[in-house]
Design an enzyme around this catalytic site. Structure first.
Site, mmCIF file in Angstrom:
data_model
loop_
_atom_site.group_PDB
_atom_site.id
_atom_site.type_symbol
_atom_site.label_atom_id
_atom_site.label_comp_id
_atom_site.label_asym_id
_atom_site.label_seq_id
_atom_site.Cartn_x
_atom_site.Cartn_y
_atom_site.Cartn_z
ATOM 1 N N ASP A 17 -17.100 -4.740 -27.306
ATOM 2 C CA ASP A 17 -15.678 -4.365 -27.268
ATOM 3 C C ASP A 17 -15.405 -3.321 -26.183
ATOM 4 O O ASP A 17 -16.268 -2.500 -25.866
ATOM 5 C CB ASP A 17 -15.244 -3.840 -28.650
ATOM 6 C CG ASP A 17 -13.734 -3.891 -28.830
ATOM 7 O OD1 ASP A 17 -13.051 -4.578 -28.042
ATOM 8 O OD2 ASP A 17 -13.231 -3.234 -29.765
ATOM 9 N N ASN A 65 -9.139 -14.218 -31.393
ATOM 10 C CA ASN A 65 -8.908 -13.937 -29.969
ATOM 11 C C ASN A 65 -8.070 -15.028 -29.286
ATOM 12 O O ASN A 65 -7.594 -14.844 -28.167
ATOM 13 C CB ASN A 65 -10.230 -13.728 -29.221
ATOM 14 C CG ASN A 65 -10.875 -12.386 -29.512
ATOM 15 O OD1 ASN A 65 -12.093 -12.253 -29.566
ATOM 16 N ND2 ASN A 65 -10.064 -11.352 -29.708
#
Ligand code: IPE
Ligand code: IPE
Ligand code: MG
Length: 240
Positions: A17, A65
């Protein structure tokens, strides 16, 4: 770093991330961050395996996502497609079994074929395992396992009374060992639907560093921290 006095986890899981913020803060577009993230992942996994850690899971793209722009999604898909041959070569060189966790839908035929080839060709390696989570969601994984279980019960292949944790684990995308150390870069302190079943007793580590900068030294710090953790699994050590 000398790892001989450190506690070595069997299974390290990484939530990759901060790629976007890494790039944005440098005045670049988010794609540049994803590219750098993939490059770093390659170096980092080689390093982690070199430390005698047997299993690595990496969360590269979640089922959620897809909410991102078409441009960002297709850039990440393209990156994965470009990396697949490299992943296969790396796994052969290092004798690593690679498996992919996630839903197959929305992945191109090219990606699906390459994934199949990688899984088939590396199936022979039993010492190290690289679990690549792509189009992955923890809820989706549990639902998909439940559907397989129901099917097996209906077919008479499974006695529901025999279903326990061990057996449930076999119905997940892959039969994996429990996660020992879960690292999420970029300072966010949440799971974002990552390996809900396998992370049940994992130690969590949340460095502030964005993933493209999470290098070998940063990983060493995670292992030093992991070494200090007292894992009790619900029990009590009455000796101390
Ligand atoms: C991780 O980086 C990669 C994916 C989730 C695909 P991000 O793209 O989430 O980067 P940030 O969190 O926006 O900085
Ligand atoms: C989680 O990161 C998914 C991956 C790293 C693949 P996100 O960046 O998508 O998570 P949120 O939206 O911050 O929770
Ligand atoms: Mg993010």
């Amino acid at each position: 770093m000398d790892y001989s006095k450190l506690k070595i986890p069997n299974h390290v899981a990484l939530i990759v991330d901060g790629n976007g913020r890494w790039a944005t803060e440098k005045g670049m577009n988010r794609s540049a961050g994803h590219k750098q993230g993939f490059l770093n992942l390659k170096k980092l996994t080689a390093y982690i395996f070199s430390k005698n850690i047997k299993c690595i899971s990496a969360y590269l793209f979640s089922t959620e996502n897809f909410k991102r722009s078409q441009m960002e999604v297709s850039f990440i898909m393209g990156l994965l497609t470009d990396q697949l041959q490299d992943i296969l070569n790396f796994c052969h060189e290092e004798k690593i079994k690679a498996v992919f966790s996630g839903r197959k839908e929305h992945l191109s035929d090219k990606v699906l074929k390459a994934i199949n080839k990688i899984e088939k060709e590396t199936e022979i390696y039993n010492d190290r395992l690289f679990n690549i989570c792509f189009n992955y969601g923890g809820h989706a994984e549990i639902i998909d396992a439940t559907k397989k279980i129901v099917k097996d019960v209906q077919n008479g292949n499974l006695d529901i009374n025999k279903l326990d944790e061990n057996m449930f684990n076999k119905y997940l995308y892959h039969e994996l060992p429990p996660v020992d150390l879960m690292i999420r870069t970029s300072g966010e302190q949440r799971l974002s639907n990552f390996m809900l079943w396998q992370n049940s007793y994992a130690e969590f580590y949340f460095p502030k560093t964005y993933f493209p900068d999470f290098d070998e030294k940063e990983f060493d710090k995670a292992i030093v921290e992991y070494t200090k953790r007292d894992r009790r699994f619900g029990g009590i050590d009455y000796e101390n």
